[in-house]
Design an enzyme around this catalytic site. Structure first.
Site, PDB file in Angstrom:
ATOM      1  N   LYS A  21      94.266 101.054   2.729  1.00 23.46           N
ATOM      2  CA  LYS A  21      94.410 102.793   2.266  1.00 23.46           C
ATOM      3  C   LYS A  21      93.322 103.439   2.303  1.00 23.46           C
ATOM      4  O   LYS A  21      93.081 104.546   2.529  1.00 23.46           O
ATOM      5  CB  LYS A  21      95.421 102.764   0.885  1.00 23.46           C
ATOM      6  CG  LYS A  21      96.851 102.179   0.777  1.00 23.46           C
ATOM      7  CD  LYS A  21      97.820 103.399   1.092  1.00 23.46           C
ATOM      8  CE  LYS A  21      98.909 102.678   1.376  1.00 23.46           C
ATOM      9  NZ  LYS A  21      99.593 101.833   0.634  1.00 23.46           N
TER      10      LYS A  21
ATOM     11  N   GLU B 254     100.267 111.788  -3.005  1.00 21.16           N
ATOM     12  CA  GLU B 254     101.684 111.286  -3.456  1.00 21.16           C
ATOM     13  C   GLU B 254     101.167 109.536  -3.644  1.00 21.16           C
ATOM     14  O   GLU B 254     100.443 109.292  -3.080  1.00 21.16           O
ATOM     15  CB  GLU B 254     102.879 111.409  -2.513  1.00 21.16           C
ATOM     16  CG  GLU B 254     102.877 110.425  -1.395  1.00 21.16           C
ATOM     17  CD  GLU B 254     101.649 110.625  -0.439  1.00 21.16           C
ATOM     18  OE1 GLU B 254     101.038 111.686  -0.447  1.00 21.16           O
ATOM     19  OE2 GLU B 254     101.438 109.504   0.331  1.00 21.16           O
TER      20      GLU B 254
ATOM     21  N   SER C  82      97.358  93.149   4.637  1.00 23.83           N
ATOM     22  CA  SER C  82      97.010  94.559   4.319  1.00 23.83           C
ATOM     23  C   SER C  82      96.329  94.917   2.682  1.00 23.83           C
ATOM     24  O   SER C  82      95.638  95.908   2.586  1.00 23.83           O
ATOM     25  CB  SER C  82      98.260  95.340   4.522  1.00 23.83           C
ATOM     26  OG  SER C  82      99.465  94.874   3.787  1.00 23.83           O
TER      27      SER C  82
END
Ligand SMILES: *Cc1c(COP(=O)(O)O)cnc(C)c1O
Length: 389
Positions: free
Chosen positions: A86, A108, A375
């Site tokens: 991210k 968000e 990830s």
């Protein structure tokens, strides 16, 4: 036919209220300009190296490979700062926001990983930060709420709807439309109205660029298959992008099968959904026969969202990528195997990609090179794992 800007074939676009059209136009222009500016690209590259810790390693999973009869390589986004991919996107968008003279970031978050990554970038670049989070997610992901606050962000509870990611996203878009003069909205996946799917995909493409080079250096040839889990689709599009032109490389996205498609409790948009509009983009979406968005379920909060990024819808339509699912139980089992055999605790999201490889191993030719995008790391999942220990 000429490609329409902001569309991936039939999918994508910008289906938003009028108040968002101008901010999205300004963002599209500013992003295109920044990408052409060598000083922006230099600054981003330096921050990815010195703050995020890139390039992340490629790890050969030695013991698991021996068991599977494959050559399994892991792209280690779990080792990026804040513990997942991210941060590649939030650093990029925060640098862009600074160039646009914005002083505040909003975001968000579902599991809190994107909120933490946004809060960290905001702190580093001296921007204030507000994160919208459903009250149900705040309860399930309490440690990440504390991390965001420690990093200086304000966490705003959202108690509409199912009180999860979908509702937090609606609230962030609504607040942005009223505050865009000084505020940039950092969307967390390759989703939402144009330019977000393209921009987020670009910021995550560093994963695929590095991984392709690393696999070639390690093996002298390209992988047979590249596998990634698909929530909104940003880590998957990031690693796929490095191999899109390599027609011989199979690209596989793994969605959350939850308790199975028949149960209705899942987030497998390509197995149980059909095209529709959510949060400004036309894409595959879980909906009932009246077009109402359906509730989703996954053991991994990061995959628990009713829509998938529009570029994936196009890759599937073109036959360039295929999409499968793994269930909660398969993901938990795969997570445990990686822990025991390789000493790596993956995020439950990433474990879905691994679960697919474990399930398919007999259909793969012996000795095939398989690349899995890991990830994120699984430390955040300890509370969710408790019932399985
Ligand atoms: C958020 C998250 C995902 C899902 O998001 P994508 O945009 O589909 O990548 C997957 N893995 C981890 C570790 C995450 O934090």
């Amino acid at each position: 036919m000429k490609a329409r800007p902001g569309y991936f074939g039939l999918f994508g676009g910008r289906f938003v209220p009028e108040t968002l059209v101008e901010p999205l136009r300004a963002l599209t222009k500013a992003y295109a300009k920044a990408r052409r500016d060598p000083s922006f690209n230099r600054e981003l590259a330096a921050e990815l190296r010195d703050f995020v810790g890139r390039p992340t390693p490629l790890t050969f999973a030695r013991r698991l490979s021996a068991q599977l009869g494959l050559k399994l390589y892991l792209k280690r986004e779990d080792l990026a700062h804040t513990g997942a991919h991210k941060i590649n996107n939030t650093v990029g968008q925060a640098l862009l926001a600074k160039r646009m003279k914005k002083t505040r970031l909003i975001a968000e978050t579902g599991a809190g990983q994107h909120g933490v990554a946004t809060a960290a970038a905001a702190a580093r670049y001296g921007l204030s930060c507000t994160v919208f989070m459903g009250t149900e997610d705040m309860r399930r992901q309490a440690p990440n709420v504390d991390r965001m606050r420690l990093l200086g962000a304000e966490v705003v509870p959202v108690s509409a709807g199912t009180r999860t990611l979908k509702d937090a996203t609606s609230e962030a878009l609504r607040v942005w439309s009223a505050t865009s003069s000084d505020t940039h909205y950092v969307l967390g996946s390759a989703l939402g109205p144009h330019p977000y799917p393209t921009m987020v995909g670009d910021f995550q493409s560093v994963i695929g660029t590095e991984a392709r080079r690393q696999v070639l250096a390690a093996c002298g040839r390209l992988p047979w298959e590249v596998v990634a889990c698909v929530g909104g689709g940003s880590n998957a599009i990031g690693i796929f992008s490095g191999f899109l032109k390599d027609k011989g490389v199979r690209l596989t996205g793994v969605e959350a099968g939850g308790r199975g498609i028949g149960s209705g409790l899942h987030a497998a948009r390509f197995s149980g959904g059909r095209p529709g509009v959510l949060h400004g983009t036309y894409t595959y979406l879980l909906q009932d026969k009246h077009g109402q968005v359906r509730n989703t379920h996954s053991v991994s909060a990061g995959l628990d969202y009713p829509a998938v990024g529009p570029e994936h819808a196009q890759l599937r339509a073109l036959g360039r990528a295929r999409y499968v699912f793994a269930t909660d139980a398969e993901a938990v089992a795969a997570l445990k195997i990686l822990c025991r055999l390789e000493g790596i605790l993956p995020a439950l999201e990433s474990a879905h990609a691994l679960a697919y490889v474990l399930r398919e191993r007999r259909r793969l030719r012996k000795g095939s090179i398989v690349l899995v995008n890991l990830s994120g790391r699984g430390d955040k999942d300890m509370p969710a794992l408790e019932p399985y220990l």
